[in-house]
Design a protein around this motif. Structure first.
Motif, PDB file in Angstrom:
ATOM      1  N   ARG A  26       1.103  -0.720   0.017  1.00  0.00           N
ATOM      2  CA  ARG A  26       0.066  -0.186  -0.092  1.00  0.00           C
ATOM      3  C   ARG A  26       0.686   1.499   0.473  1.00  0.00           C
ATOM      4  O   ARG A  26       1.733   1.807   1.454  1.00  0.00           O
ATOM      5  CB  ARG A  26      -0.643   0.418   1.090  1.00  0.00           C
ATOM      6  N   TYR A  46       2.754   0.395   3.868  1.00  0.00           N
ATOM      7  CA  TYR A  46       2.883  -0.761   3.857  1.00  0.00           C
ATOM      8  C   TYR A  46       2.730  -1.840   3.182  1.00  0.00           C
ATOM      9  O   TYR A  46       2.685  -1.696   2.294  1.00  0.00           O
ATOM     10  CB  TYR A  46       2.229  -1.393   5.802  1.00  0.00           C
ATOM     11  N   THR A  64       1.931  -7.847   8.398  1.00  0.00           N
ATOM     12  CA  THR A  64       1.903  -6.487   8.610  1.00  0.00           C
ATOM     13  C   THR A  64       3.179  -5.667   8.775  1.00  0.00           C
ATOM     14  O   THR A  64       3.933  -6.020  10.273  1.00  0.00           O
ATOM     15  CB  THR A  64       0.634  -5.343   9.065  1.00  0.00           C
ATOM     16  N   GLY A  80      -6.643   0.841   7.416  1.00  0.00           N
ATOM     17  CA  GLY A  80      -8.295   0.853   8.426  1.00  0.00           C
ATOM     18  C   GLY A  80      -9.333   0.393   8.365  1.00  0.00           C
ATOM     19  O   GLY A  80     -10.280   1.221   6.689  1.00  0.00           O
ATOM     20  N   HIS A  81     -10.673  -0.756   8.447  1.00  0.00           N
ATOM     21  CA  HIS A  81     -11.687  -0.705   8.436  1.00  0.00           C
ATOM     22  C   HIS A  81     -12.364  -1.620   9.067  1.00  0.00           C
ATOM     23  O   HIS A  81     -11.969  -1.983  10.972  1.00  0.00           O
ATOM     24  CB  HIS A  81     -10.743  -2.068   7.325  1.00  0.00           C
ATOM     25  N   HIS A  83     -14.332  -5.055   9.924  1.00  0.00           N
ATOM     26  CA  HIS A  83     -14.833  -6.385   9.413  1.00  0.00           C
ATOM     27  C   HIS A  83     -16.335  -6.283   8.845  1.00  0.00           C
ATOM     28  O   HIS A  83     -17.492  -5.807   9.295  1.00  0.00           O
ATOM     29  CB  HIS A  83     -14.752  -7.134  10.286  1.00  0.00           C
ATOM     30  N   GLU A  90     -10.964 -10.090  16.102  1.00  0.00           N
ATOM     31  CA  GLU A  90      -9.494 -10.390  15.388  1.00  0.00           C
ATOM     32  C   GLU A  90      -7.951 -10.146  16.608  1.00  0.00           C
ATOM     33  O   GLU A  90      -8.835  -9.170  17.448  1.00  0.00           O
ATOM     34  CB  GLU A  90      -9.360  -9.401  13.994  1.00  0.00           C
ATOM     35  N   TYR A  92      -3.948  -8.872  17.482  1.00  0.00           N
ATOM     36  CA  TYR A  92      -2.666  -8.268  16.347  1.00  0.00           C
ATOM     37  C   TYR A  92      -2.121  -8.886  17.499  1.00  0.00           C
ATOM     38  O   TYR A  92      -2.078  -8.391  18.790  1.00  0.00           O
ATOM     39  CB  TYR A  92      -3.104  -7.355  16.765  1.00  0.00           C
ATOM     40  N   HIS A 129     -10.737  -0.450  12.869  1.00  0.00           N
ATOM     41  CA  HIS A 129      -9.243  -0.786  13.409  1.00  0.00           C
ATOM     42  C   HIS A 129      -8.509  -0.539  12.667  1.00  0.00           C
ATOM     43  O   HIS A 129      -8.346  -0.424  11.445  1.00  0.00           O
ATOM     44  CB  HIS A 129      -8.224  -1.909  13.813  1.00  0.00           C
ATOM     45  N   PHE A 141       3.476  -6.588  12.756  1.00  0.00           N
ATOM     46  CA  PHE A 141       2.714  -7.551  13.589  1.00  0.00           C
ATOM     47  C   PHE A 141       1.683  -8.550  12.773  1.00  0.00           C
ATOM     48  O   PHE A 141       1.678  -8.362  11.823  1.00  0.00           O
ATOM     49  CB  PHE A 141       1.265  -6.341  14.138  1.00  0.00           C
ATOM     50  N   HIS A 151     -13.846  -6.796   4.135  1.00  0.00           N
ATOM     51  CA  HIS A 151     -13.390  -5.711   4.927  1.00  0.00           C
ATOM     52  C   HIS A 151     -14.133  -5.384   4.175  1.00  0.00           C
ATOM     53  O   HIS A 151     -14.350  -4.928   3.089  1.00  0.00           O
ATOM     54  CB  HIS A 151     -11.220  -5.583   4.655  1.00  0.00           C
ATOM     55  N   TYR A 153     -14.053  -1.146   3.909  1.00  0.00           N
ATOM     56  CA  TYR A 153     -12.851   0.248   4.044  1.00  0.00           C
ATOM     57  C   TYR A 153     -14.102   1.550   3.793  1.00  0.00           C
ATOM     58  O   TYR A 153     -13.726   2.788   4.090  1.00  0.00           O
ATOM     59  CB  TYR A 153     -12.103   0.106   2.663  1.00  0.00           C
TER      60      TYR A 153
HETATM   61  C1  S6P Z   1      -7.089  -8.396   8.499  1.00  0.00           C
HETATM   62  C2  S6P Z   1      -6.170  -7.043   9.267  1.00  0.00           C
HETATM   63  C3  S6P Z   1      -5.019  -7.688   8.985  1.00  0.00           C
HETATM   64  C4  S6P Z   1      -4.992  -5.537   8.201  1.00  0.00           C
HETATM   65  C5  S6P Z   1      -3.851  -4.831   7.327  1.00  0.00           C
HETATM   66  C6  S6P Z   1      -3.464  -3.443   6.499  1.00  0.00           C
HETATM   67  O1  S6P Z   1      -8.231  -8.042   8.956  1.00  0.00           O
HETATM   68  O2  S6P Z   1      -7.137  -6.603  10.587  1.00  0.00           O
HETATM   69  O3  S6P Z   1      -3.748  -7.780   8.781  1.00  0.00           O
HETATM   70  O4  S6P Z   1      -5.630  -5.968   6.393  1.00  0.00           O
HETATM   71  O5  S6P Z   1      -3.598  -4.288   8.353  1.00  0.00           O
HETATM   72  O6  S6P Z   1      -4.364  -2.756   7.287  1.00  0.00           O
HETATM   73  P1  S6P Z   1      -5.653  -2.331   6.077  1.00  0.00           P
HETATM   74  O7  S6P Z   1      -6.704  -1.671   6.539  1.00  0.00           O
HETATM   75  O8  S6P Z   1      -5.202  -1.342   5.063  1.00  0.00           O
HETATM   76  O9  S6P Z   1      -6.332  -3.559   6.120  1.00  0.00           O
END
Ligand code: S6P
Ligand code: ZN
Length: 177
Positions: A26, A46, A64, A80-81, A83, A90, A92, A129, A141, A151, A153
């Motif tokens: 990204r 990232y 990540t 951030g998203h 679910h 989830e 971490y 998150h 992480f 996801h 978004y």
């Molecule tokens: C998947 C989890 C992570 C994120 C990753 C990137 O549920 O929360 O693997 O996908 O940290 O963040 P984002 O918001 O771009 O998906």
């Protein structure tokens, strides 16, 4: 007959998973509207690494690797998203670096959780998150979640997180958006 245990390896200092791996990168260009100011579009913020091939329908993981850096005074972060499946939470586990998880409920309640090597953060179901790297090295992480969590978004892009994490006098501060 085989049980078929799904055994893979991770390099704990770089986050690299043993191949075969699916990788998503990204850049700031992919994150339009997330930061208060625009940055150089090609800058990589990232990488998300996942094992190729599904281990089960119930649980999977992704690593990540979030770079250190800022856009203006705002620390590098994930999009951030929520679910899509409301009951999907989830976990971490932070392997390296330091930062925060920014959590926001559908009602707009905001909370942060500290991330440093060894932190385990539970993201409750129904919570948006986003992770933020407030340190000077890669923040790495691993996330454990249900592959059918999905996801969302769009909700985050539309209404955004109520808070931003910015540097003030060399320290990370949570400020209103
Ligand atoms: C998947 C989890 C992570 C994120 C990753 C990137 O549920 O929360 O693997 O996908 O940290 O963040 P984002 O918001 O771009 O998906
Ligand atoms: Zn998630």
């Amino acid at each position: 007959m085989e049980i078929g245990a799904f055994v893979r390896g991770i390099d704990l200092s770089t986050g690299e998973l043993s191949p075969p791996v699916k990788e998503m990168v990204r850049t700031l260009g992919d994150m339009k509207g997330c930061y208060a100011v625009e940055g150089e579009e090609s800058t990589v913020v990232y990488r998300v690494l996942q094992p190729e091939g599904q281990m089960s329908k119930e649980i999977t993981y992704a690593v990540t690797v979030l770079m250190p850096g800022k856009v203006g005074n705002e620390y590098f972060m994930t999009k951030g998203h929520f679910h899509k499946r409301p009951e999907a939470g989830e976990i971490y586990l932070c392997l390296r670096g330091e930062g925060l998880v920014l959590l926001q409920s559908r009602l707009g309640l905001v909370e942060t959780a500290q991330m440093r090597r060894g932190s385990i953060v539970h993201v409750p179901p129904g919570t948006a998150h986003r992770t933020i790297n407030t340190g000077s090295e890669n923040m790495i992480f691993i996330a454990f979640y249900s592959p059918d969590a999905g996801h969302d978004y769009e909700s985050v892009t539309k209404s955004g997180f109520a808070k931003r994490v910015v540097e003030v006098d060399g320290r990370a501060e949570l400020v209103d958006r």
